[in-house]
Write a protein that holds these residues in place. Structure first.
Motif, mmCIF file in Angstrom:
data_model
loop_
_atom_site.group_PDB
_atom_site.id
_atom_site.type_symbol
_atom_site.label_atom_id
_atom_site.label_comp_id
_atom_site.label_asym_id
_atom_site.label_seq_id
_atom_site.Cartn_x
_atom_site.Cartn_y
_atom_site.Cartn_z
ATOM 1 N N GLY A 589 42.802 38.310 33.319
ATOM 2 C CA GLY A 589 43.269 37.091 32.676
ATOM 3 C C GLY A 589 44.771 36.978 32.672
ATOM 4 O O GLY A 589 45.492 37.856 33.173
ATOM 5 N N PHE A 590 45.270 35.897 32.072
ATOM 6 C CA PHE A 590 46.712 35.656 32.091
ATOM 7 C C PHE A 590 47.123 34.728 30.962
ATOM 8 O O PHE A 590 46.306 33.997 30.375
ATOM 9 N N THR A 591 48.404 34.803 30.666
ATOM 10 C CA THR A 591 49.082 33.837 29.807
ATOM 11 C C THR A 591 50.106 33.132 30.687
ATOM 12 O O THR A 591 50.123 33.314 31.904
ATOM 13 N N ALA A 592 50.975 32.336 30.083
ATOM 14 C CA ALA A 592 52.025 31.688 30.866
ATOM 15 C C ALA A 592 53.039 32.697 31.387
ATOM 16 O O ALA A 592 53.814 32.377 32.299
ATOM 17 N N ASP A 593 53.032 33.932 30.841
ATOM 18 C CA ASP A 593 54.068 34.907 31.185
ATOM 19 C C ASP A 593 53.573 36.083 32.019
ATOM 20 O O ASP A 593 54.323 36.601 32.853
ATOM 21 N N LEU A 594 52.346 36.532 31.808
ATOM 22 C CA LEU A 594 51.871 37.737 32.471
ATOM 23 C C LEU A 594 50.421 37.609 32.921
ATOM 24 O O LEU A 594 49.621 36.921 32.280
ATOM 25 N N VAL A 595 50.110 38.308 34.002
ATOM 26 C CA VAL A 595 48.734 38.498 34.456
ATOM 27 C C VAL A 595 48.382 39.958 34.223
ATOM 28 O O VAL A 595 49.181 40.854 34.512
ATOM 29 N N ALA A 596 47.189 40.205 33.682
ATOM 30 C CA ALA A 596 46.750 41.585 33.462
ATOM 31 C C ALA A 596 45.285 41.707 33.853
ATOM 32 O O ALA A 596 44.471 40.831 33.539
ATOM 33 N N VAL A 597 44.972 42.801 34.546
ATOM 34 C CA VAL A 597 43.599 43.080 34.967
ATOM 35 C C VAL A 597 43.234 44.481 34.515
ATOM 36 O O VAL A 597 43.984 45.438 34.754
ATOM 37 N N VAL A 598 42.078 44.604 33.859
ATOM 38 C CA VAL A 598 41.586 45.893 33.372
ATOM 39 C C VAL A 598 40.260 46.205 34.044
ATOM 40 O O VAL A 598 39.373 45.340 34.109
ATOM 41 N N TRP A 599 40.138 47.421 34.539
ATOM 42 C CA TRP A 599 38.858 47.919 35.072
ATOM 43 C C TRP A 599 38.463 49.177 34.321
ATOM 44 O O TRP A 599 39.320 50.024 34.015
ATOM 45 N N VAL A 600 37.165 49.313 34.030
ATOM 46 C CA VAL A 600 36.625 50.513 33.399
ATOM 47 C C VAL A 600 35.376 50.936 34.175
ATOM 48 O O VAL A 600 34.552 50.085 34.542
ATOM 49 N N GLY A 601 35.242 52.221 34.409
ATOM 50 C CA GLY A 601 34.065 52.724 35.115
ATOM 51 C C GLY A 601 34.121 54.230 35.255
ATOM 52 O O GLY A 601 34.939 54.902 34.620
ATOM 53 N N ARG A 602 33.222 54.765 36.076
ATOM 54 C CA ARG A 602 33.195 56.204 36.354
ATOM 55 C C ARG A 602 33.561 56.428 37.820
ATOM 56 O O ARG A 602 33.177 55.641 38.699
#
Length: 654
Positions: A589-602
């Motif tokens: 996702g993102f705001t007007a200032d930053l994009v961030a991506v999170v992944w979780v797994g094994r």
């Protein structure tokens, strides 16, 4: 007359006869000469032996001097070239600086700026002198008093506890010689010490020593050490920091404050006590300095995130300048503040999660306008695993891929308010289901994306065309092979978190593709630019109108859809992603200032305990976004105002 003559001859004969009859006196001339030649003088043999011994001792001593002189000349001949001290700066080191200009990582031995004694803090010089060589300014390069004191101390202790080498000797050994303990190396050390004392002033010798000596963590020289441990130049070191660095000289690895802070603190106290004993500071100042906590603010700390980022940048250097043949400075896009927040968000999120044992996580943060990587966490703990999941891992994005399907529809003329049927669908024997096992019937595209309905998404893809979706994904930077079948819509292809972040950055900036990057420039040792980044080289791949419409739909997914656990106190857009059997979970996702991506797994791709994108990944994303935006003004999502205006009076849903 005859009588007289006879009478006169008779005494003569009698005298002669008498002389024959009596032995001659020892004082006689013949006997006396013989006596002087043959009689031994008092102590004669001993004297001759003594004289011979002195003679041969003198000869032996002379030959010994000749031998010693020969050895010294030979050792002097074997000395390394000592005419150019700068020649001993090692090449090939790489220093990395963040967007704030401060160094955060290095590869290979690094050297700081050469400084004179006058440019260094006085307490740093005093700490080194008080601890390493208190008579430095008084001896000629070798300190007999120090040697005697060290010998006595070692004798009393029954082991070597104190060395007698001067700073000049240490400079000779550290710069020119090896750590070999042979007699030959010691002779060379002495010769070099005398040579240094003859050719340089005391301040020059001390400056060369401090600019070259090893302080641990790959840092050679006090300026490099100050930047490595504290993130500041040596000229700004305080008393406590100076004492800590002076304490490292004894055993840099053993007293490394990033590895053994308690041991480093005790050693620092010893140095401060030495300064008190030498009269440089008083006890109150020493106590105050010793009470200061050791804060490692430079790249010598053990934080994992920057090391994943640094490894990635270092491995990519050949693409910019080839393999480094000399020292380089790499200017990166990393924001140290955001990096610290990202590391904390991953650590705290995993710690708070239920059944998180064995789980790994990755987090990528981009500037949506340029694609610059501002923070990157490649795993749970760099010390346990150096595999960079943010860059190297290729996993199925699941529903995090769905926005591309809806974007392809928008580009084909669809509207967020158009409807699609969320009903069972079967294609060549394959029938996708929704995660809850239910179907919603006729719903709008905006609703289908916010609720992440699988059946509706597949039906939309089949209506728009798989080829259109695949081509759009490739233009947005997904480099891996994409499935040919209908499962493409559900993210069954593979991508890295970095690639997924690039896709969402393109959506956030109005439809212009970006290539995520971390290197802004490269300079050589003299500061000459070897590489400077200029522009992205990529153009718009979708219209701003379509990008804004999709942004509005993703905002709905956060506000009331599957991503509501990631809601912020400001406008935000995003999408969850969960793959089959819960093997991968995403929030992008993102705001007007930053994009961030999170992944979780094994790492072994095994199933997780019902971890979904709207759970742990959304929690980590929210932790990061909340902390990173603290104090920033609230801004609307890009393009939404224009989108709202353009949608006024739009046609009725299909």
């Amino acid at each position: 007359m005859a009588r007289t003559t006879a009478a006169g001859r008779r005494p003569a004969r009698n005298a002669a006869a008498g002389s024959k009859a009596r032995p001659k006196s020892r004082s006689g001339s013949a006997t006396g000469k013989r006596s002087r030649r043959s009689a031994p003088r008092p102590g004669g043999l001993t004297g001759r032996l003594l004289r011979a011994g002195l003679l041969w001792s003198a000869v032996a001593g002379l030959w010994a001097l000749v031998a010693v002189a020969g050895v010294l000349v030979w050792q002097a001949y074997k000395l390394p070239d000592i005419g150019d001290l700068d020649r001993y700066t090692r090449a090939g080191a790489v220093r990395m600086t963040g967007a704030d200009g401060r160094m955060f990582a290095s590869f290979g031995p690094i050297y700081g700026d050469p400084l004179t004694v006058a440019e260094l803090p006085r307490h740093l010089v005093q700490a080194v002198i008080a601890t390493e060589d208190r008579r430095f300014y008084d001896h000629p390069g070798i300190d007999p008093i120090g040697l005697a004191r060290a010998a006595w101390t070692n004798l009393m202790a029954g082991r070597v506890v104190q060395g007698g080498s001067t700073l000049t000797q240490q400079l000779a050994k550290n710069v020119f010689l090896t750590a070999d303990r042979s007699l030959e190396r010691k002779l060379q050390e002495l010769l070099l010490a005398f040579w240094l004392e003859r050719n340089f002033s005391k301040d020059e010798i001390l400056a060369i020593y401090l600019n070259r000596v090893y302080f641990g963590a790959g840092a050679y020289g006090v300026d490099a050490a100050a930047r490595k441990y504290f993130g500041i130049p040596a000229s700004r070191l305080g008393l406590a920091e100076s004492a800590l660095l002076a304490g490292l000289l004894k055993a840099p690895s053993r007293y490394n404050p990033a590895v053994a802070p308690e041991r480093a603190g005790k050693r620092t106290s010893v140095v401060l006590a030495n300064m008190v004993d030498a009269g440089y500071i008083d006890r109150d100042a020493a106590r105050a300095a010793a009470g200061q906590p050791i804060a490692i603010a430079g790249p010598a700390g053990r934080g994992s995130g920057p090391r994943y980022f640094a490894d990635w940048v270092y491995d990519s250097l050949p693409d910019f300048v080839g393999r480094p043949a000399s020292d380089l400075e790499v200017i990166t896009t990393l924001d140290p503040g955001l990096q610290a927040i990202a590391e904390r968000a991953v650590s705290e999120g995993l710690a708070a999660a239920r059944n998180a044992d064995g789980l790994q996580a990755a987090l990528v943060v981009l500037d949506p306008a340029s694609g610059a990587v501002r923070a990157l966490v490649g795993g749970r703990d760099y010390g346990d695993s150096q595999f960079n999941r943010a860059v190297q891992a290729r996993r199925q994005p699941g529903s995090a891929f769905k926005p591309l399907v809806f974007l392809a529809a928008l580009e084909a003329g669809w509207s967020p308010s158009d409807s699609i049927d969320d009903a069972p669908i079967r294609i060549a024997g394959w029938a996708p289901e929704n995660i809850d096992g239910k179907f919603d019937g006729r719903i709008t595209l905006a609703q289908a994306l916010a609720r992440s309905r699988n059946a509706a998404t597949v039906r939309l893809q089949e209506t728009v065309g798989r080829g259109r979706v695949r081509a759009l994904a490739e233009r947005f930077g997904l480099s891996g092979p994409l499935p040919e079948g209908p499962s493409l819509a559900l993210g069954t292809g593979e991508a890295s978190p970095l690639e997924v972040a690039g896709v969402y950055a393109a959506i956030a900036n109005g439809g212009r593709a970006v290539l995520p990057f971390a290197v802004a420039g490269v300079r050589d040792r003299e500061g000459r630019p070897l590489y400077e980044r200029s522009g992205s080289g990529l153009s718009a791949v979708v219209s701003r109108r379509s990008a804004a419409a999709l942004t509005d739909m993703l905002a709905g997914a956060v506000a009331a859809g599957t991503g509501k656990a990631a809601r912020l106190d400001r406008p935000a857009a995003g999408k969850t992603g969960t793959t089959q059997d819960h093997r991968d979970a995403w929030f992008a996702g993102f705001t007007a200032d930053l994009v961030a991506v999170v992944w979780v797994g094994r790492d072994d791709n095994a199933a997780m305990d019902k971890v979904t994108g709207g759970g742990l990944p959304a929690d980590i994303w929210k932790r990061f976004m909340t902390a990173s935006h603290k104090g920033w003004p609230e801004r609307p999502l890009p393009g939404l105002r224009e989108q709202q205006a353009s949608l006024a009076g739009e046609r009725q849903p299909r």
